[in-house]
Design a protein around this motif. Sequence first.
Motif, PDB file in Angstrom:
ATOM      1  N   ASN A  31       1.049  -1.361   0.136  1.00 33.56           N
ATOM      2  CA  ASN A  31      -0.097   0.186   0.199  1.00 33.56           C
ATOM      3  C   ASN A  31       0.603   1.300   0.303  1.00 33.56           C
ATOM      4  N   PHE A  32       2.611   1.311   0.718  1.00 37.34           N
ATOM      5  CA  PHE A  32       2.614   2.294   0.669  1.00 37.34           C
ATOM      6  C   PHE A  32       4.061   1.955   0.049  1.00 37.34           C
ATOM      7  N   PRO A  33       4.410   1.790  -0.820  1.00 34.44           N
ATOM      8  CA  PRO A  33       5.658   0.922  -1.366  1.00 34.44           C
ATOM      9  C   PRO A  33       6.703   2.325  -1.380  1.00 34.44           C
ATOM     10  N   THR A  34       6.993   3.198  -1.177  1.00 31.98           N
ATOM     11  CA  THR A  34       8.266   3.802  -0.811  1.00 31.98           C
ATOM     12  C   THR A  34       8.228   3.624   0.651  1.00 31.98           C
ATOM     13  N   CYS A  35       7.348   4.246   1.282  1.00 29.57           N
ATOM     14  CA  CYS A  35       7.802   4.216   2.395  1.00 29.57           C
ATOM     15  C   CYS A  35       6.977   3.406   3.729  1.00 29.57           C
ATOM     16  N   GLY A  36       6.803   2.347   3.162  1.00 29.20           N
ATOM     17  CA  GLY A  36       6.003   0.677   4.198  1.00 29.20           C
ATOM     18  C   GLY A  36       6.580   1.145   5.592  1.00 29.20           C
ATOM     19  N   TYR A  37       7.473   1.851   5.909  1.00 29.76           N
ATOM     20  CA  TYR A  37       8.248   1.412   7.376  1.00 29.76           C
ATOM     21  C   TYR A  37       7.598   2.667   8.411  1.00 29.76           C
ATOM     22  N   LEU A  38       7.215   3.697   7.471  1.00 26.06           N
ATOM     23  CA  LEU A  38       6.375   4.777   7.959  1.00 26.06           C
ATOM     24  C   LEU A  38       5.415   4.422   8.994  1.00 26.06           C
ATOM     25  N   VAL A  39       4.700   3.557   8.364  1.00 25.53           N
ATOM     26  CA  VAL A  39       3.548   3.034   8.852  1.00 25.53           C
ATOM     27  C   VAL A  39       2.731   2.734  10.332  1.00 25.53           C
ATOM     28  N   PHE A  40       3.843   2.159  10.673  1.00 28.31           N
ATOM     29  CA  PHE A  40       3.290   1.675  12.029  1.00 28.31           C
ATOM     30  C   PHE A  40       3.643   2.698  13.355  1.00 28.31           C
ATOM     31  N   LEU A  41       4.366   3.867  13.009  1.00 27.30           N
ATOM     32  CA  LEU A  41       4.539   4.480  13.727  1.00 27.30           C
ATOM     33  C   LEU A  41       3.690   5.772  13.663  1.00 27.30           C
ATOM     34  N   LEU A  42       2.864   6.066  12.467  1.00 26.66           N
ATOM     35  CA  LEU A  42       1.474   6.972  12.037  1.00 26.66           C
ATOM     36  C   LEU A  42       0.745   6.463  12.672  1.00 26.66           C
ATOM     37  N   ILE A  43       0.313   5.439  12.741  1.00 29.59           N
ATOM     38  CA  ILE A  43      -0.715   5.122  13.918  1.00 29.59           C
ATOM     39  C   ILE A  43      -0.906   4.927  15.605  1.00 29.59           C
ATOM     40  N   LEU A  44       0.271   4.775  15.901  1.00 25.12           N
ATOM     41  CA  LEU A  44       1.058   4.879  16.868  1.00 25.12           C
ATOM     42  C   LEU A  44       0.406   5.510  18.004  1.00 25.12           C
ATOM     43  N   PRO A  45      -0.268   7.150  17.602  1.00 27.07           N
ATOM     44  CA  PRO A  45      -0.714   7.706  18.731  1.00 27.07           C
ATOM     45  C   PRO A  45      -1.899   7.518  19.053  1.00 27.07           C
TER      46      PRO A  45
END
Length: 334
Positions: A31-45
């Motif tokens: 779903n986020f090919p260029t920055c998939g590693y940021l996904v979980f940090l964004l949903i943390l709050p």
Amino acid sequence: MKLSRIQLYVYSVIITVGGVSLFAANMAIKNFPTCGYLVFLLILPFVLIFVTFIPREANCKTILDHNYLRIILLIYLLLSGLFSLSAYIGIVSDYYYQETSHFILLILIILTCLFMSTYGLANIVRIGFVMLLVVLVLYTLTLTSNTTHDFTLLKHTPLKLNNLYNLLCFPFLFLDELLLFLFIPTKKINKFSLILMIVGTIVFSTGLIFECYLFFTPKYFENSKYPYLIKYFAYRNNHYLEHLDILYLICTTAFIIFHFSTQCEIARIIFKGKRNSIITLIFPTVLAIGVIFNYKLNMTKEVASLILMITTIILTLFFILFKFARRKKHATNN
């Protein structure tokens, strides 16, 4: 004898990381090919908000006293179980046992999990705590890989967060981490410890996905059915260890057995059935039928994302209604 908090914390973390490795990491990269590693940090709050919904002591009686909570939780267990089992059977069939029938693999997993579930939640966690720690130690063998990490690949990877609504695919995985704290009696829960547990899980999961971007460019992921999985085939140590990708199979198999065993036992509690009663077969039977149909339908990425969003919404609704049910009960008692 009550379960120790450290056992429950460690078990919950490792089980969640297993879910990330099995299907969530693949969905994040797709779903986020260029920055998939940021996904979980964004949903943390968002996930941390629900830590406040967990009582200091296990309180499944509130769930059992309200049929709507039981129904919502059961629907969630079916959807999350469907995704976990389908992902596992798909990966094992595509990469490891291509000549083995999906049906055989499914039956073997379900029978193993049904056997494990007869021990009860507390004992599943105790056994899983030891077994999953062993699996985690095995996973560290990937550190012996001769394959180098190329940080220069990140220079050519623009950060693009398109279709932000796809972020809703992932919160349920970390909210699921809190479910066991509603069902297993343990010493009084420290909310700060829960926060550290969630943060630690998300940071570690982020690191697992980030490593993929140090091996391959985002364009490489576009042609892969399981983009997260390909990094395990990049691990090599020709001197004394080969086929480090087998570690992925070991880790995910341990995850699916303990996670699905836990789900089967929670479903039994929701049904209010005895361990030896026929009612314990309802949940795994329905789930097995769902997995078979899912395999024949060959679900697209868009449909999979939609189902994961619905799964998140259902579990979020469960926690909100659980909070209101407890508050109403306290108000009535006072």
